[in-house]
Design a protein around this motif. Structure first.
Motif, PDB file in Angstrom:
ATOM      1  N   LYS A  77       0.831  -1.198   0.000  1.00  0.00           N
ATOM      2  CA  LYS A  77       0.000   0.000   0.000  1.00  0.00           C
ATOM      3  C   LYS A  77       0.865   1.248   0.000  1.00  0.00           C
ATOM      4  CE  LYS A  77      -4.107   2.052   0.983  1.00  0.00           C
ATOM      5  NZ  LYS A  77      -5.391   1.775   0.391  1.00  0.00           N
ATOM      6  N   ASN A  78       0.531   2.185  -0.884  1.00  0.00           N
ATOM      7  CA  ASN A  78       1.118   3.522  -0.858  1.00  0.00           C
ATOM      8  C   ASN A  78       0.155   4.402  -0.063  1.00  0.00           C
ATOM      9  OD1 ASN A  78       3.411   3.100  -2.658  1.00  0.00           O
ATOM     10  ND2 ASN A  78       1.854   2.793  -4.231  1.00  0.00           N
ATOM     11  N   LEU A  79       0.471   4.641   1.210  1.00  0.00           N
ATOM     12  CA  LEU A  79      -0.418   5.431   2.063  1.00  0.00           C
ATOM     13  C   LEU A  79      -0.376   6.912   1.738  1.00  0.00           C
ATOM     14  CD1 LEU A  79      -0.158   4.069   5.720  1.00  0.00           C
ATOM     15  CD2 LEU A  79      -2.105   4.010   4.183  1.00  0.00           C
ATOM     16  N   LEU A  80       0.821   7.418   1.422  1.00  0.00           N
ATOM     17  CA  LEU A  80       0.960   8.857   1.202  1.00  0.00           C
ATOM     18  C   LEU A  80       2.146   9.142   0.306  1.00  0.00           C
ATOM     19  CD1 LEU A  80       0.021  11.764   2.134  1.00  0.00           C
ATOM     20  CD2 LEU A  80       1.838  11.582   3.849  1.00  0.00           C
ATOM     21  N   GLU A  81       1.942  10.020  -0.643  1.00  0.00           N
ATOM     22  CA  GLU A  81       3.000  10.569  -1.492  1.00  0.00           C
ATOM     23  C   GLU A  81       2.613  12.019  -1.728  1.00  0.00           C
ATOM     24  OE1 GLU A  81       4.647   7.441  -4.583  1.00  0.00           O
ATOM     25  OE2 GLU A  81       2.449   7.430  -4.602  1.00  0.00           O
ATOM     26  N   ASP A  82       3.177  12.935  -0.903  1.00  0.00           N
ATOM     27  CA  ASP A  82       2.705  14.309  -0.967  1.00  0.00           C
ATOM     28  C   ASP A  82       3.711  15.264  -0.325  1.00  0.00           C
ATOM     29  OD1 ASP A  82       0.964  16.376  -1.547  1.00  0.00           O
ATOM     30  OD2 ASP A  82      -0.428  15.934   0.087  1.00  0.00           O
ATOM     31  N   PHE A  83       3.647  16.548  -0.713  1.00  0.00           N
ATOM     32  CA  PHE A  83       4.391  17.597  -0.025  1.00  0.00           C
ATOM     33  C   PHE A  83       3.570  18.002   1.191  1.00  0.00           C
ATOM     34  CE2 PHE A  83       6.606  18.065  -4.029  1.00  0.00           C
ATOM     35  CZ  PHE A  83       7.894  18.341  -3.605  1.00  0.00           C
ATOM     36  N   GLN A  84       4.231  18.145   2.330  1.00  0.00           N
ATOM     37  CA  GLN A  84       3.540  18.555   3.549  1.00  0.00           C
ATOM     38  C   GLN A  84       4.360  19.598   4.296  1.00  0.00           C
ATOM     39  OE1 GLN A  84       2.670  14.731   5.513  1.00  0.00           O
ATOM     40  NE2 GLN A  84       0.536  15.096   4.948  1.00  0.00           N
ATOM     41  N   MET A  85       3.645  20.434   5.049  1.00  0.00           N
ATOM     42  CA  MET A  85       4.241  21.489   5.861  1.00  0.00           C
ATOM     43  C   MET A  85       4.702  20.905   7.196  1.00  0.00           C
ATOM     44  SD  MET A  85       3.839  24.136   3.929  1.00  0.00           S
ATOM     45  CE  MET A  85       4.118  25.495   5.040  1.00  0.00           C
ATOM     46  N   PRO A  86       5.599  21.615   7.901  1.00  0.00           N
ATOM     47  CA  PRO A  86       6.013  21.155   9.229  1.00  0.00           C
ATOM     48  C   PRO A  86       4.808  21.106  10.174  1.00  0.00           C
ATOM     49  CG  PRO A  86       7.420  22.949   8.469  1.00  0.00           C
ATOM     50  CD  PRO A  86       6.302  22.843   7.507  1.00  0.00           C
ATOM     51  N   ASP A  87       4.591  19.975  10.800  1.00  0.00           N
ATOM     52  CA  ASP A  87       3.465  19.808  11.718  1.00  0.00           C
ATOM     53  C   ASP A  87       3.454  18.376  12.222  1.00  0.00           C
ATOM     54  OD1 ASP A  87       1.245  20.458  13.222  1.00  0.00           O
ATOM     55  OD2 ASP A  87       0.045  21.131  11.522  1.00  0.00           O
ATOM     56  N   TYR A  88       2.482  18.082  13.075  1.00  0.00           N
ATOM     57  CA  TYR A  88       2.233  16.733  13.550  1.00  0.00           C
ATOM     58  C   TYR A  88       1.065  16.162  12.763  1.00  0.00           C
ATOM     59  CZ  TYR A  88       5.152  18.159  17.449  1.00  0.00           C
ATOM     60  OH  TYR A  88       6.195  18.611  18.205  1.00  0.00           O
ATOM     61  N   TYR A  89       1.167  14.898  12.342  1.00  0.00           N
ATOM     62  CA  TYR A  89       0.148  14.280  11.503  1.00  0.00           C
ATOM     63  C   TYR A  89      -0.238  12.902  12.028  1.00  0.00           C
ATOM     64  CZ  TYR A  89       1.465  17.774   8.015  1.00  0.00           C
ATOM     65  OH  TYR A  89       1.714  18.950   7.361  1.00  0.00           O
ATOM     66  N   THR A  90      -1.458  12.487  11.700  1.00  0.00           N
ATOM     67  CA  THR A  90      -1.920  11.129  11.948  1.00  0.00           C
ATOM     68  C   THR A  90      -2.583  10.636  10.676  1.00  0.00           C
ATOM     69  OG1 THR A  90      -2.325  11.549  14.292  1.00  0.00           O
ATOM     70  CG2 THR A  90      -3.429   9.643  13.327  1.00  0.00           C
ATOM     71  N   ILE A  91      -2.215   9.426  10.276  1.00  0.00           N
ATOM     72  CA  ILE A  91      -2.851   8.792   9.125  1.00  0.00           C
ATOM     73  C   ILE A  91      -3.338   7.418   9.584  1.00  0.00           C
ATOM     74  CG2 ILE A  91      -0.713   7.776   8.218  1.00  0.00           C
ATOM     75  CD1 ILE A  91      -1.810   8.523   5.380  1.00  0.00           C
ATOM     76  N   THR A  92      -4.449   6.969   9.036  1.00  0.00           N
ATOM     77  CA  THR A  92      -5.041   5.689   9.428  1.00  0.00           C
ATOM     78  C   THR A  92      -4.927   4.704   8.278  1.00  0.00           C
ATOM     79  OG1 THR A  92      -6.588   6.817  10.894  1.00  0.00           O
ATOM     80  CG2 THR A  92      -7.163   4.577  10.235  1.00  0.00           C
ATOM     81  N   TRP A  93      -4.546   3.470   8.614  1.00  0.00           N
ATOM     82  CA  TRP A  93      -4.518   2.390   7.626  1.00  0.00           C
ATOM     83  C   TRP A  93      -5.613   1.407   7.987  1.00  0.00           C
ATOM     84  CZ3 TRP A  93      -1.192  -2.524   7.585  1.00  0.00           C
ATOM     85  CH2 TRP A  93      -1.362  -3.209   6.384  1.00  0.00           C
ATOM     86  N   ASP A  94      -6.401   1.051   6.997  1.00  0.00           N
ATOM     87  CA  ASP A  94      -7.537   0.149   7.212  1.00  0.00           C
ATOM     88  C   ASP A  94      -7.216  -1.308   6.902  1.00  0.00           C
ATOM     89  OD1 ASP A  94      -7.389   0.123   4.457  1.00  0.00           O
ATOM     90  OD2 ASP A  94      -9.399   0.931   4.139  1.00  0.00           O
ATOM     91  N   GLY A  95      -5.954  -1.619   6.696  1.00  0.00           N
ATOM     92  CA  GLY A  95      -5.559  -3.003   6.419  1.00  0.00           C
ATOM     93  C   GLY A  95      -5.786  -3.430   4.984  1.00  0.00           C
ATOM     94  N   SER A  96      -6.036  -2.470   4.094  1.00  0.00           N
ATOM     95  CA  SER A  96      -6.240  -2.817   2.680  1.00  0.00           C
ATOM     96  C   SER A  96      -4.965  -2.569   1.889  1.00  0.00           C
ATOM     97  CB  SER A  96      -7.384  -1.997   2.083  1.00  0.00           C
ATOM     98  OG  SER A  96      -7.018  -0.634   2.006  1.00  0.00           O
ATOM     99  N   GLY A  97      -4.863  -3.278   0.760  1.00  0.00           N
ATOM    100  CA  GLY A  97      -3.745  -3.089  -0.146  1.00  0.00           C
ATOM    101  C   GLY A  97      -4.107  -2.093  -1.236  1.00  0.00           C
ATOM    102  N   ASN A  98      -3.164  -1.841  -2.129  1.00  0.00           N
ATOM    103  CA  ASN A  98      -3.428  -0.934  -3.246  1.00  0.00           C
ATOM    104  C   ASN A  98      -4.567  -1.430  -4.132  1.00  0.00           C
ATOM    105  OD1 ASN A  98      -1.573   1.082  -2.666  1.00  0.00           O
ATOM    106  ND2 ASN A  98       0.079   0.083  -3.796  1.00  0.00           N
ATOM    107  N   ASP A  99      -4.805  -2.759  -4.136  1.00  0.00           N
ATOM    108  CA  ASP A  99      -5.873  -3.330  -4.958  1.00  0.00           C
ATOM    109  C   ASP A  99      -7.248  -3.222  -4.295  1.00  0.00           C
ATOM    110  OD1 ASP A  99      -5.739  -5.203  -2.922  1.00  0.00           O
ATOM    111  OD2 ASP A  99      -5.243  -6.897  -4.227  1.00  0.00           O
ATOM    112  N   GLY A 100      -7.290  -2.712  -3.060  1.00  0.00           N
ATOM    113  CA  GLY A 100      -8.558  -2.562  -2.353  1.00  0.00           C
ATOM    114  C   GLY A 100      -8.927  -3.746  -1.476  1.00  0.00           C
ATOM    115  N   GLY A 101      -8.269  -4.890  -1.677  1.00  0.00           N
ATOM    116  CA  GLY A 101      -8.547  -6.070  -0.865  1.00  0.00           C
ATOM    117  C   GLY A 101      -7.856  -5.997   0.483  1.00  0.00           C
ATOM    118  N   MET A 102      -8.416  -6.705   1.451  1.00  0.00           N
ATOM    119  CA  MET A 102      -7.821  -6.721   2.786  1.00  0.00           C
ATOM    120  C   MET A 102      -6.607  -7.647   2.806  1.00  0.00           C
ATOM    121  SD  MET A 102      -9.750  -4.555   4.062  1.00  0.00           S
ATOM    122  CE  MET A 102      -9.346  -4.481   5.773  1.00  0.00           C
ATOM    123  N   VAL A 103      -5.545  -7.212   3.469  1.00  0.00           N
ATOM    124  CA  VAL A 103      -4.338  -8.029   3.549  1.00  0.00           C
ATOM    125  C   VAL A 103      -4.551  -9.134   4.579  1.00  0.00           C
ATOM    126  CG1 VAL A 103      -2.866  -6.093   2.866  1.00  0.00           C
ATOM    127  CG2 VAL A 103      -3.221  -6.570   5.294  1.00  0.00           C
TER     128      VAL A 103
END
Length: 127
Positions: free
Chosen positions: A77-103
Motif C-alpha cells: 500500500k502507498n499510504l501517502l506521497e505528498d508535499f507537507q508542511m512542518p506539523d504533527y500528523y496522523t494517518i489511518t490504515w484500514d488493512g487494505s492493499g493498493n488493490d482494495g482487498g484486505m491483507v
C-alpha cells in the motif's frame, strides 16, 4: 493607559502566542515555538484487526512517502506521497492493499521517507 494581555494556544498548533496591546495602538506579539523533530511513531493499536493509526511529525516542508511492505519486501500500500508542511500528523490504515482487498494476517513494514529522513516500523494485522 489601558493594557490588555492575551495568551492563546490552539489545538493542533505548536507553541504559544502572547499578545500585548495598549489603548494608544501599540501592539507587541511574541511567539514561543516548540521545535518539531521529524519522526515516525509506532502505530496504535498494534496488533490491530481493522484500523491502525500512525503518527508522524515533519520539521521542514518536504515530500513525504509512507509505504507499506509485506514480509517479502513487496509494496502492499502507498499510504501517502505528498508535499507537507512542518506539523504533527496522523494517518489511518484500514488493512487494505493498493488493490482494495484486505491483507491477510501477518507482519508488515511501514517505511516513512523524506529527502533527509527514513525510518521503518513493524505493524501486525491479527484478525
Amino acid at each position: 493607559m489601558t493594557l490588555s494581555i492575551s495568551v492563546s494556544s490552539r489545538i493542533g498548533e505548536v507553541g504559544s502566542n502572547l499578545a500585548v496591546k495598549e489603548n494608544n495602538g501599540f501592539f507587541l506579539e511574541l511567539s514561543f515555538q516548540e521545535p518539531i523533530i521529524t519522526s515516525l511513531a509506532k502505530n496504535y493499536p498494534n496488533p490491530f484487526q481493522t484500523l491502525t493509526n500512525i503518527n508522524y511529525a515533519l520539521s521542514d516542508t518536504s515530500f513525504v512517502n509512507l509505504v507499506i511492505y509485506d514480509s517479502d519486501g513487496y509494496i502492499i500500500k502507498n499510504l501517502l506521497e505528498d508535499f507537507q508542511m512542518p506539523d504533527y500528523y496522523t494517518i489511518t490504515w484500514d488493512g487494505s492493499g493498493n488493490d482494495g482487498g484486505m491483507v491477510p494476517n501477518g507482519s508488515y513494514s511501514l517505511k516513512m521517507s523524506t529527502p533527509m529522513f527514513s525510518e521503518t516500523i513493524i505493524m501486525t494485522v491479527l484478525r
